[in-house]
Write a protein that holds these residues in place. Structure first.
Motif, short mmCIF file in Angstrom:
data_model
loop_
_atom_site.label_atom_id
_atom_site.label_comp_id
_atom_site.label_asym_id
_atom_site.label_seq_id
_atom_site.Cartn_x
_atom_site.Cartn_y
_atom_site.Cartn_z
N ILE A 283 40.82 33.78 42.54
CA ILE A 283 41.91 33.04 41.90
C ILE A 283 41.61 32.72 40.44
O ILE A 283 40.55 32.17 40.13
CB ILE A 283 42.19 31.73 42.66
CG1 ILE A 283 42.59 32.03 44.11
CG2 ILE A 283 43.29 30.92 41.97
CD1 ILE A 283 42.68 30.80 44.98
N GLY A 284 42.55 33.05 39.56
CA GLY A 284 42.50 32.62 38.17
C GLY A 284 41.17 32.85 37.48
O GLY A 284 40.75 33.99 37.24
N SER A 285 40.47 31.77 37.17
CA SER A 285 39.22 31.84 36.42
C SER A 285 38.13 32.58 37.18
O SER A 285 37.15 33.03 36.57
CB SER A 285 38.73 30.43 36.07
OG SER A 285 38.56 29.64 37.23
N ARG A 293 42.54 35.14 32.93
CA ARG A 293 42.41 34.02 33.86
C ARG A 293 43.75 33.64 34.47
O ARG A 293 43.89 32.56 35.03
CB ARG A 293 41.80 32.81 33.13
CG ARG A 293 40.41 33.06 32.59
CD ARG A 293 39.92 31.90 31.74
NE ARG A 293 38.59 32.13 31.21
CZ ARG A 293 37.47 31.75 31.81
NH1 ARG A 293 37.53 31.09 32.94
NH2 ARG A 293 36.29 32.00 31.28
N THR A 294 44.74 34.49 34.33
CA THR A 294 46.08 34.13 34.78
C THR A 294 46.54 34.95 35.98
O THR A 294 47.73 35.00 36.28
CB THR A 294 47.09 34.34 33.64
OG1 THR A 294 47.01 35.70 33.19
CG2 THR A 294 46.81 33.39 32.49
N CYS A 295 45.60 35.60 36.67
CA CYS A 295 45.99 36.40 37.82
C CYS A 295 45.05 36.14 38.99
O CYS A 295 43.96 35.59 38.83
CB CYS A 295 46.01 37.89 37.50
SG CYS A 295 44.41 38.55 37.00
N LEU A 315 46.97 42.67 43.12
CA LEU A 315 46.68 41.89 41.93
C LEU A 315 48.00 41.35 41.40
O LEU A 315 48.94 42.11 41.13
CB LEU A 315 46.00 42.76 40.87
CG LEU A 315 45.57 42.04 39.58
CD1 LEU A 315 44.43 41.09 39.87
CD2 LEU A 315 45.15 43.05 38.52
N GLY A 316 48.08 40.03 41.28
CA GLY A 316 49.32 39.41 40.82
C GLY A 316 49.02 38.10 40.12
O GLY A 316 47.86 37.74 39.90
N PRO A 317 50.06 37.35 39.76
CA PRO A 317 49.86 36.07 39.08
C PRO A 317 49.25 35.04 40.02
O PRO A 317 49.32 35.17 41.25
CB PRO A 317 51.28 35.66 38.68
CG PRO A 317 52.14 36.32 39.70
CD PRO A 317 51.49 37.63 40.01
N THR A 318 48.63 34.00 39.47
CA THR A 318 48.09 32.95 40.32
C THR A 318 49.19 32.32 41.16
O THR A 318 48.93 31.81 42.24
CB THR A 318 47.40 31.86 39.47
OG1 THR A 318 48.31 31.41 38.45
CG2 THR A 318 46.13 32.40 38.83
#
Length: 349
Positions: A283-285, A293-295, A315-318
């Motif tokens: 997740i993210g970070s 850091r946005t996926c 793979l997608g957005p958070t």
């Protein structure tokens, strides 16, 4: 830090779910209207402030609403989806996709399926070479002393390697050498082939068998060029990211597409997932190695005989719908495991 009580868990769960659904910061009045918790907006605001202080929520700019942090999503994925995953495991229908005549077709179409069903990017990592079985090899003379080796494994995946020779070889000699390797090593694990080539090279040297030594040397160079690196990487639906509001920042978008173009960052992350069987969520970070850091990446290993072969994921957005994506990735991985487990080798010609 004290564990979250039931009220904190419920509010955190609500913020995550409604933010995923609506795509906007979530305020106390939204939770009051959409949930059945029976608390006043003032009480919910206090709970949300507590969650923000603990690092599970944050509020963008001057908005009164909150959005989940990476920590909030992590808690949601690890703790709040257990029941959802259990239900999905019990009731998930088999996933089928067309064109599974080869492993390459299966992996490419599986990643296309995930992309189409989630509207994110579907990714698949093919098995490592060392986990495959030798089926066929050909040598093509491109120009003086430059050889292209075309290796086909028993699962239908094709590998190319290019290398230089110390001296030139005629096409007829190359064909004879490939014929020897194909007769000698067909249906053997690739790792065994590499070891056997080195052993037979020493024996051929003692016998001064020139043609045999050259054939084995070509085979060795082809295997060394392929090495024990990771398999091919399939990415489908990368342009779907353009429709995700989370990627509004231009620099983040540019970095993400550089990752798709370079692929090695994503490939390295998928290879790391092979160390832990089953579904994993980054997740993210936690995806800093990708340069963004946005996926989030939801990935699962697929297996043969209980051993991880490769991985498949999304793979997608958070702000992805984890409750839908996780069971889908798991189901697709199970289907790939079944496919590779039932693979039948063609009889040697």
């Amino acid at each position: 830090m004290d564990p979250l009580n039931d009220r904190l868990k419920y509010i955190l769960n609500s913020v995550v779910v409604y933010h995923i659904r609506l795509g906007v910061p979530i305020g106390s009045r939204t939770i009051t209207k959409l949930s059945e918790i029976g608390l006043s907006p003032a009480t919910i605001r206090n709970v949300m402030a507590d969650l923000e202080e603990r690092g599970y929520l944050t509020h963008p700019h001057t908005s009164a609403g909150r959005v989940p942090t990476d920590k909030g999503y992590r808690f949601y994925v690890d703790s709040l989806l257990q029941e959802v995953m259990h239900q999905a495991q019990q009731s998930a229908a088999p996933v089928d996709w067309p064109g599974r005549d080869s492993a390459a077709d299966a992996l490419q179409n599986a990643s296309k399926l995930l992309s189409r069903m989630t509207h994110y990017a579907g990714v698949a990592l093919a098995p490592r070479l060392s986990q495959r079985t030798f089926k066929h090899i050909d040598f093509v003379r491109l120009r003086t002393r430059q050889i292209l080796a075309i290796f086909v494994s028993d699962d239908g995946l094709i590998h190319h390697s290019l290398f230089e020779l110390d001296h030139d070889l005629a096409d007829r000699d190359l064909a004879q050498m490939a014929d020897y390797l194909n007769r000698r090593f067909v249906s053997l694990p690739l790792q065994t082939v590499k070891q056997q080539i080195l052993l037979e090279m020493r024996e051929a040297k003692e016998r001064y068998d020139s043609l045999l030594r050259q054939a084995l040397e070509l085979g060795r160079q082809a295997m060394e060029t392929e090495g024990d690196g990771g398999g091919e990487l399939y990415v489908e639906g990368a342009t779907n990211m353009l429709t995700q509001l989370t990627f509004a920042d231009l620099e983040e978008m540019k970095q993400l597409f550089r990752t798709f173009e370079e692929k090695y960052r994503l490939l390295n992350l998928l290879e790391q997932s092979l160390n832990t069987p089953g579904v994993q969520v980054y997740i993210g970070s936690e995806n800093a190695a990708l340069g963004t850091r946005t996926c989030s990446l939801v990935v699962s290993t697929y297996e043969r005989a209980g051993r991880p072969l490769g991985s498949i994921g999304v793979l997608g957005p958070t702000r992805m719908d984890y409750s839908a994506v996780i069971p889908l990735v798991r189901s697709t991985a199970d289907q790939l495991s079944q496919f590779f487990g039932e693979w039948r080798k063609e009889p040697a010609r």
